[in-house]
Design an enzyme around this catalytic site. Structure first.
Site, PDB file in Angstrom:
ATOM      1  CE1 TYR A 259       0.076   7.847  -1.902  1.00 32.17           C
ATOM      2  CE2 TYR A 259      -0.122   5.598  -1.114  1.00 32.17           C
ATOM      3  CZ  TYR A 259      -0.691   6.711  -1.695  1.00 32.17           C
ATOM      4  OH  TYR A 259      -2.006   6.694  -2.080  1.00 32.17           O
TER       5      TYR A 259
ATOM      6  CE1 TYR B 262      -4.584  -0.846   0.697  1.00 29.13           C
ATOM      7  CE2 TYR B 262      -3.372  -2.891   0.985  1.00 29.13           C
ATOM      8  CZ  TYR B 262      -4.561  -2.230   0.765  1.00 29.13           C
ATOM      9  OH  TYR B 262      -5.724  -2.937   0.616  1.00 29.13           O
TER      10      TYR B 262
END
Length: 627
Positions: free
Chosen positions: A403, A399
Site C-alpha cells: 500500500y 502488510y
C-alpha cells in the site's frame, strides 16, 4: 461553404481533432463548423481530440439509426447537444476550466487587475469588500477571511494583497480546475475500473505536466550557502522527502520501528480497513466478470471523494475519543487510498496492549457500522475489517508495504503487480493514485501516536558529532540523536518517552523562530525578498508551536526561560503581509534551544546560456533562512 469555413481552417482547434471531424464534413449543415469551433477552441488539446472523436461517433450512430428508421431528426442535433452540455460543465461564468495553462495565466492576470482597479477606486470600505466578494464568488471560490491579526490590530492589507496577486489567483484557479473537472468526470461515470482508474486521465496528465514544470523551474534556480557551495534546487529536493523514493523508505523505516517498539512493550498489531457506505460510491464493479465491468451505483447521492474522506475522518475522531475515555492507547499509521471509482477507503496498521485489542475492535465496528445505515446490505462485512498480525506469516510492515508503494512510486516490491482494479502494475497505480490525491486534496499518510517526525528529521541534520551534543552528559538528546543518525526509529521512540505519551510531555520539541528587523528601528519587520540579511538583527522573540516548555512533563522539573540562540535571519511577515508562522531553527531540549540549521542560503536564478533567466545574469531572488 467558403474555404475559411472548412474544418481544415478551424482556428484554435488542434489538427488531430480537425482530421477526425473531417470524416463527417460533407454530412453536416452549414454553420455547424462555427458551432464546433466555438465549443472546442478554448479546450485543452487532449480534450479537443477526445470530444472530436465522440462527436464523430455520435454522428455515425445517428446516421445508422436513420437508415434503420429509428431516428428522423437532423444527424448533428444529438452531437451538438452533447458537445454543448459537455462544455457547459467546465464553464464558470467567463472562465473555461479546460483551457490551457497559458489561458489560465491570462485569466489570473485579468482578475488581479480587476481587483486592483476596485481597490484603487472604491473609497467606502463596506462597499469595497462587497465588490471584491462578488468577484471571488463569481467563480465559485471560497471567500477569504477578511481580517488578519497583526500587532497593530485587525488589518485588511493581506486580503487586498492576495486579491491583487495574479499568482494567488492562479493557484486558486488551478485548484478549482482540478476539482471541477474531476467532479464532472465522476458524475458522468467516466472514472472506474476498465474506464479511467481512480481519477480522470485529464488530471493524470495535469499532474504530469505540473511535475515537469516544477522540475524545470527548480533546475533553473540555485542555492548558495555561507560556505559558498552551490546547488540547484532540483538537487536539494532530491535529498529530502520530496523525493518519492526517500519518502517511501522513511515511511517503511518508521513502520518497522513501530513494530520493534511493539515487540519490546509486548503489544500486538492489528490491520484494519475502513470503507464508506454505499451512497459515497459512484460506480460498482461486476465482481464475477473476468474483465473490468462497472455500472452506475443507484444508491449514489452525489457525494465526492472529499465527502467520503470527511466521513472517515469524523468516524475515526469519534473512535479515538472513545478510546481516550476507555483508556485505550494505540499507535501506528493510516493510509488513505481510492477504490476504483475514486471513493476513498483507509488502511490502518495499529498496535495495542493485548488486553485492549478486542475492545478496540468492538468500538471501531460500532462507530463505522451501527451509527450510519446499519441495515445496508454488506455493511457489517465491508465497513470495518480487522486482521490480527501473525508474526509467523509476515511482519507488520510487510502488510502495508504494497500500500505504501502503490501510493508513492510503485517501487520496492520487484515485479509484483497490483492485485485489484485490473491495473497493469504498481507503478501505474501509483501514478494514478498520486493524481487522485492531488486533485481532491486528500492526505495519503498519517502517523498515529508516537513522537514528532519533525524532531526526527531535525536530529538527522544534527548528528552525534555536533558540538551541541555531549556524549558524556547523555540524556534524551544524546539517545535521540544517535538513534536518528542510525535510522533506528524504535530507539528514537523509546528515547522520546515511548509510543503513547502526549507530545507536550516529550523532552524534544520542534523550535520555530520569527525575527528580523532593520537595525536601528523599533518593532518587528519582515525581510523583503532579496534583502541583504546581514543588515538585520534578531528581535529576541523565540516562537514555538505551542508554549515554551517551562515545566518538563516527563521529569516534573522546572526550567528557566529558554536561552536565545545566535542570530538566524528570518521573515516576520509573509509576502502578503500576514504574520509569519516562523521557520524551524532547531529543537527545544528541556527548555533550551539546540540549533540544527546553521546555514543561511541565498536563492538566485541560475546562470544558463541562451535562456530567459535574466540574460545570463545571476539575479538574487530570495534569502532562504535555516535551510
Amino acid at each position: 461553404m467558403t474555404a475559411l469555413a472548412t474544418p481544415r481552417h478551424m482556428q484554435g482547434v488542434v489538427p488531430l481533432a480537425v482530421d477526425c471531424l473531417s470524416e463527417v464534413f460533407e454530412d453536416l449543415a452549414p454553420g455547424t463548423w462555427a458551432f464546433i469551433q466555438e465549443n472546442l477552441c478554448e479546450l485543452d488539446p487532449d480534450q479537443q481530440k477526445a470530444l472530436a472523436g465522440a462527436y464523430v461517433a455520435t454522428i455515425k450512430q445517428c446516421q445508422a439509426e436513420r437508415l434503420a428508421g429509428e431516428y428522423k431528426g437532423s444527424i448533428e442535433a444529438k452531437a451538438n447537444t452533447r458537445l454543448r452540455n459537455y462544455t457547459a460543465h467546465y464553464q464558470v461564468h467567463d472562465l473555461c476550466l479546460t483551457g490551457s495553462d497559458r489561458d489560465l495565466k491570462d485569466f489570473s492576470r485579468e482578475r488581479a487587475a480587476e481587483c486592483r482597479s476596485i481597490i484603487q477606486t472604491e473609497t467606502d470600505e463596506g462597499r469595497l469588500l462587497r465588490r471584491l466578494a462578488c468577484v471571488v464568488e463569481r467563480y465559485g471560490l471560497e471567500w477569504l477571511k477578511p481580517y488578519s491579526s497583526l500587532e497593530s490590530g485587525p488589518n485588511l492589507s493581506p486580503l487586498y494583497n492576495r486579491l491583487q496577486c495574479n499568482r494567488w489567483w492562479m493557484r486558486r484557479i488551478r485548484r478549482l480546475q482540478a476539482l471541477r473537472v474531476e467532479k464532472v468526470k465522476r458524475r458522468l461515470g467516466d472514472v472506474g475500473a476498465g474506464r479511467q482508474l481512480y481519477c480522470s486521465n485529464w488530471n493524470v496528465r495535469r499532474l504530469t505536466r505540473a511535475i515537469a514544470r516544477n522540475a524545470q523551474t527548480l533546475a533553473g534556480v540555485e542555492a548558495i550557502n555561507d560556505d559558498g557551495e552551490v546547488f540547484s534546487l532540483d538537487e536539494l529536493q532530491q535529498l529530502g522527502v520530496a523525493n518519492p523514493e526517500i519518502r517511501r523508505s522513511e515511511l517503511m523505516v518508521r513502520m518497522r520501528g513501530f513494530e520493534e517498539v511493539a515487540a519490546k512493550y509486548g503489544h500486538i498489531g492489528e490491520f484494519w480497513t475502513f470503507t464508506t457506505p454505499s451512497r459515497f460510491h459512484r460506480m460498482s464493479k461486476v465482481r464475477s466478470s473476468s474483465t473490468p465491468k462497472v455500472f452506475k451505483n443507484p444508491n449514489w447521492d452525489g457525494s465526492c471523494p472529499v465527502a467520503g474522506q470527511d466521513w472517515l475522518s469524523n468516524k475515526w475522531a469519534a473512535i479515538r475519543s472513545k478510546f481516550d475515555r476507555e483508556g485505550i492507547r494505540c499507535y501506528g499509521f493510516r493510509i488513505a487510498e481510492p477504490h476504483h471509482d475514486g471513493t476513498p477507503h483507509w488502511h490502518l496498521l495499529l498496535f495495542f496492549h493485548p488486553d485492549e485489542a478486542a475492545q478496540a475492535r468492538k468500538i471501531a465496528r460500532h462507530y463505522l457500522w451501527k451509527t450510519d445505515s446499519p441495515s445496508e446490505p454488506g455493511a457489517w462485512r465491508h465497513r470495518f475489517n480487522s486482521k490480527a498480525i501473525d508474526p509467523e506469516k509476515g511482519t507488520a510492515a510487510g502488510y502495508l508495504a504494497k500500500y505504501v508503494s502503490k501510493n508513492i512510486n510503485g517501487t520496492g516490491l520487484g515485479d509484483l503487480e497490483s492485485d485489484e482494479d485490473w491495473a497493469t502494475s504498481l507503478a501505474e497505480s501509483a501514478n494514478r493514485v498520486r493524481s487522485w490525491a492531488s486533485a481532491w486534496g486528500i492526505r495519503q499518510f498519517q502517523q498515529i501516536g508516537g513522537p514528532s517526525v519533525t524532531v526526527w528529521r531535525e536530529l538527522r541534520r544534527l548528528g552525534p558529532e555536533d558540538d551541541q551534543v555531549d556524549e558524556e552528559e547523555g540524556g534524551a538528546l544524546w539517545e535521540a540523536v544517535t538513534a536518528a543518525d542510525q535510522g533506528d526509529w524504535c530507539s528514537f521512540v523509546i528515547a522520546m518517552g515511548g509510543p503513547s505519551i502526549p507530545r507536550s510531555a516529550r523532552p524534544l520539541k520542534p523550535a520555530y523562530w520569527i525575527q528580523s528587523r532593520p537595525i536601528g528601528t523599533e518593532g518587528v519587520g519582515g525581510v523583503p525578498i532579496g534583502t541583504d540579511t546581514s543588515r538585520y538583527e534578531p528581535t529576541q522573540e523565540p516562537v514555538q508551536t505551542g508554549s515554551v516548555p517551562r515545566v518538563n512533563a516527563g521529569l516534573g522539573s522546572e526550567h528557566d526561560e529558554p536561552e536565545i540562540p545566535a542570530f538566524i535571519p528570518g521573515r516576520a511577515y509573509t509576502e502578503y503581509g500576514d504574520l509569519s508562522k516562523g521557520k524551524v531553527f532547531g529543537l527545544w531540549v528541556l527548555g533550551k534551544p539546540v540549533l540544527t540549521r546553521l546555514q543561511t542560503w541565498i536563492i538566485q536564478l541560475a546562470k544558463t546560456s541562451g535562456s530567459d533567466w535574466g540574460l545570463n545574469q545571476r539575479r538574487e531572488c530570495a534569502a532562504l533562512d535555516l535551510c
